[in-house]
Design a protein around this motif. Sequence first.
Motif, PDB file in Angstrom:
ATOM      1  N   THR A 176     -24.258  54.752  -0.475  1.00 40.88           N
ATOM      2  CA  THR A 176     -23.326  53.732  -0.103  1.00 40.88           C
ATOM      3  C   THR A 176     -22.824  52.957  -1.163  1.00 40.88           C
ATOM      4  OG1 THR A 176     -22.801  52.185   1.644  1.00 40.88           O
ATOM      5  CG2 THR A 176     -25.145  52.167   0.880  1.00 40.88           C
ATOM      6  N   LYS A 177     -22.147  52.038  -0.931  1.00 39.37           N
ATOM      7  CA  LYS A 177     -21.709  50.998  -2.029  1.00 39.37           C
ATOM      8  C   LYS A 177     -21.705  49.423  -1.500  1.00 39.37           C
ATOM      9  CE  LYS A 177     -19.312  54.295  -4.814  1.00 39.37           C
ATOM     10  NZ  LYS A 177     -18.311  54.643  -5.559  1.00 39.37           N
ATOM     11  N   ILE A 178     -21.908  48.662  -2.377  1.00 40.32           N
ATOM     12  CA  ILE A 178     -21.746  47.216  -1.962  1.00 40.32           C
ATOM     13  C   ILE A 178     -20.083  46.963  -1.616  1.00 40.32           C
ATOM     14  CG2 ILE A 178     -22.286  45.018  -2.462  1.00 40.32           C
ATOM     15  CD1 ILE A 178     -24.871  45.830  -3.925  1.00 40.32           C
ATOM     16  N   GLU A 179     -19.792  46.430  -0.584  1.00 36.66           N
ATOM     17  CA  GLU A 179     -18.377  46.147  -0.404  1.00 36.66           C
ATOM     18  C   GLU A 179     -18.123  44.506  -0.570  1.00 36.66           C
ATOM     19  OE1 GLU A 179     -16.723  47.700   2.743  1.00 36.66           O
ATOM     20  OE2 GLU A 179     -17.752  46.793   4.195  1.00 36.66           O
ATOM     21  N   LYS A 180     -19.403  43.799  -0.091  1.00 35.32           N
ATOM     22  CA  LYS A 180     -18.943  42.257  -0.137  1.00 35.32           C
ATOM     23  C   LYS A 180     -20.449  41.536  -0.231  1.00 35.32           C
ATOM     24  CE  LYS A 180     -17.421  39.209   3.668  1.00 35.32           C
ATOM     25  NZ  LYS A 180     -16.729  39.288   5.022  1.00 35.32           N
TER      26      LYS A 180
END
Length: 106
Positions: free
Chosen positions: A5-9
């Motif tokens: 997953t990736k950091i989005e905010k």
Amino acid sequence: MPKPTKIEKVETFLWDRWLLIKIHCEDGTVGIGEGGVHGWQRPTKTMVETMEPYLLGQDPNKIEHHYQYLYRSSHFMGSVVQGRAVGHQGQAPRRSDLRPHGRQDP
């Protein structure tokens, strides 16, 4: 092994004497950590906001990598404010109560 997953905010909240940081990931995982230095919450908030462009799109599981990168890439390595701002990066994703919304434990 955690799914990719990736950091989005990244959000910051000044509350009384505390600086709370909330990290949102693409898979719905939300991490919450405390990153303030007593009496220096606003400078720490600014430091977190300065680090946000680096964090967006990054893998939240690479905690030590992010800590080292953010700590060593600052002109003023070793400051108390910087240490607390960077320290929240590891605190929020490690919390054992972090689970994507709707996920049930086996």
